[in-house]
Design an enzyme around this catalytic site. Structure first.
Site, PDB file in Angstrom:
ATOM      1  N   CYS A 147       0.489  -1.571   0.453  1.00  0.00           N
ATOM      2  CA  CYS A 147       0.261   0.106  -0.143  1.00  0.00           C
ATOM      3  C   CYS A 147       0.574   1.595  -0.097  1.00  0.00           C
ATOM      4  O   CYS A 147       1.282   1.636   1.081  1.00  0.00           O
ATOM      5  CB  CYS A 147      -0.927   0.614   1.631  1.00  0.00           C
ATOM      6  SG  CYS A 147      -2.099   1.566   1.141  1.00  0.00           S
ATOM      7  N   CYS A 207      -0.330   3.933   2.062  1.00  0.00           N
ATOM      8  CA  CYS A 207      -0.668   3.798   3.584  1.00  0.00           C
ATOM      9  C   CYS A 207       0.705   3.920   4.081  1.00  0.00           C
ATOM     10  O   CYS A 207       1.457   4.826   5.007  1.00  0.00           O
ATOM     11  CB  CYS A 207      -0.437   2.624   3.960  1.00  0.00           C
ATOM     12  SG  CYS A 207      -1.868   1.758   3.485  1.00  0.00           S
ATOM     13  N   ASP A 208       2.126   3.694   3.287  1.00  0.00           N
ATOM     14  CA  ASP A 208       3.547   3.794   3.568  1.00  0.00           C
ATOM     15  C   ASP A 208       4.715   4.597   2.803  1.00  0.00           C
ATOM     16  O   ASP A 208       5.103   4.363   3.315  1.00  0.00           O
ATOM     17  CB  ASP A 208       4.262   2.282   3.597  1.00  0.00           C
ATOM     18  CG  ASP A 208       3.575   1.725   4.552  1.00  0.00           C
ATOM     19  OD1 ASP A 208       2.793   1.840   5.599  1.00  0.00           O
ATOM     20  OD2 ASP A 208       3.167   0.248   4.357  1.00  0.00           O
TER      21      ASP A 208
END
Ligand code: NDP
Length: 312
Positions: free
Chosen positions: A134, A137-138
């Site tokens: 992701c 997300c990261d």
């Protein structure tokens, strides 16, 4: 057999949020955590894009908070995994991995989706230490660093573009000699000076001391001119597709070509009375914790209305 007014399957942001709302509405919800308690977020480290946490929050801590919030309002949480569903008639019957069975008047399917991985042992070894599925997300943790994205579809291109806005350099590792993504997405990545597309390339493994420091690649695997080489990277992002966890419900709910449960308009209604789908299992597009939480809320409100209308 035990009768449950509101049964929630899944313990990601959608499931727990459904629990919070259903609990507060007095539906005595029972939530089964499923295969991955806390859902997909527990595979990442920090969550920085969930509103309400200006400093960011550890993903596991956030899921623990959501869990406790659902419990506070009376959601009973059980650890089992649903293995069979009979939705042929209400009340619906669900069987779990310990062979226990329950019947429910409303069902909220929040079983999520599972990111596909290549299946390399190193993906497991470095998960949360440089391996992610992701970018949204990261990606932030890779500012000014070098990363690789695996895949040649729209998701991979989108993730590569997103990462190129943060990182110093982005490799795309594409097994075919072409990208599968839409023309517009292809043009975007191919014209981005920070993105280098490695066509006809497969990943053999990852290496690094305490986190990912590089990948072992092979160009034109199995051909006469096969070439093996390494690249130095700090992050390895999988973007080879997601698999919605919808199999259990397939004979009864409608799905799209990729297996995502189809819901009616902007509602989580599946078309089956009292059965709702929330979160990633019904969302091929956004797949964010906040959008999953929102749909869990909608599903609980729908379940409440349904129970009221049907005198349950
Ligand atoms: P896709 O199935 O479209 O693409 C998957 C990519 O991963 C392909 O390039 C595929 O290669 C590659 N791949 C799959 N398995 C492996 C493997 N084992 N090793 C190496 N590479 C592998 O998935 P997406 O998630 O990209 O997209 C899913 C759907 O969502 C699509 O319909 C897409 O169009 C849509 N989408 C639309 C967006 C938009 O419109 N903005 C954004 C994101 C997704 P190969 O080509 O060789 O099979």
């Amino acid at each position: 057999m035990e009768q449950i007014r509101c049964l929630i399957l899944g313990s990601g942001p959608a499931g727990y949020t459904a629990g919070i709302y259903a609990g507060r509405a007095g539906l005595n919800p029972v939530l089964y955590e499923g295969l991955q308690p806390g859902g997909q977020l527990t595979t990442t480290t920090e969550v920085e894009n969930f509103p309400g946490y200006p400093e960011g929050i550890d993903a596991n801590a956030m899921m623990d908070d959501l869990r406790r919030q659902a419990q506070r309002f009376g959601t009973e949480i059980r650890p089992n995994i649903a293995v069979r569903a009979d939705l042929s008639q209400a009340p619906y019957t669900i069987t779990f991995d310990d062979e226990s069975q329950v019947q429910c008047h409303t069902l909220i399917i929040a079983t999520g989706a599972t990111a596909k991985y290549l299946g390399l042992p190193d993906e497991e070894k470095y998960r949360g230490q440089g391996v992610s599925a992701c970018a949204t997300c990261d990606g932030f943790f890779y500012r000014k660093k070098t990363v690789a994205v695996v895949g040649g579809g729209d998701t991979a291109c989108e993730e590569a573009s997103y990462l190129a806005g943060l990182a110093e350099k982005v490799y795309m590792i594409v097994r075919k000699p072409f990208l599968r993504a839409s023309q517009a997405m292809q043009e975007r990545v191919l014209s981005d000076p920070k993105i280098e597309v490695l066509f006809e390339t497969n990943t053999l493994g990852l290496f690094g001391e305490s986190g990912v420091e590089g990948a072992h690649l092979v160009h034109r695997m199995g051909e006469a001119d096969e070439r093996r080489y390494d690249i130095a990277i700090d992050g390895f992002f999988l973007a080879i597709g997601h698999k919605p966890n919808s199999e259990l419900f397939l004979p009864w709910v409608k799905i799209n070509g990729e297996g995502y449960i189809l819901t009616e308009g902007q509602t989580p209604r599946t078309g089956l009375p009292g059965v709702f789908a929330a979160g990633d299992v019904a969302d091929p597009l956004y797949r964010q914790a906040i959008t999953a939480a929102a749909s869990g809320c909608k599903a609980a409100i729908e379940a409440h209305r349904y129970l009221q209308e049907n005198g349950r």
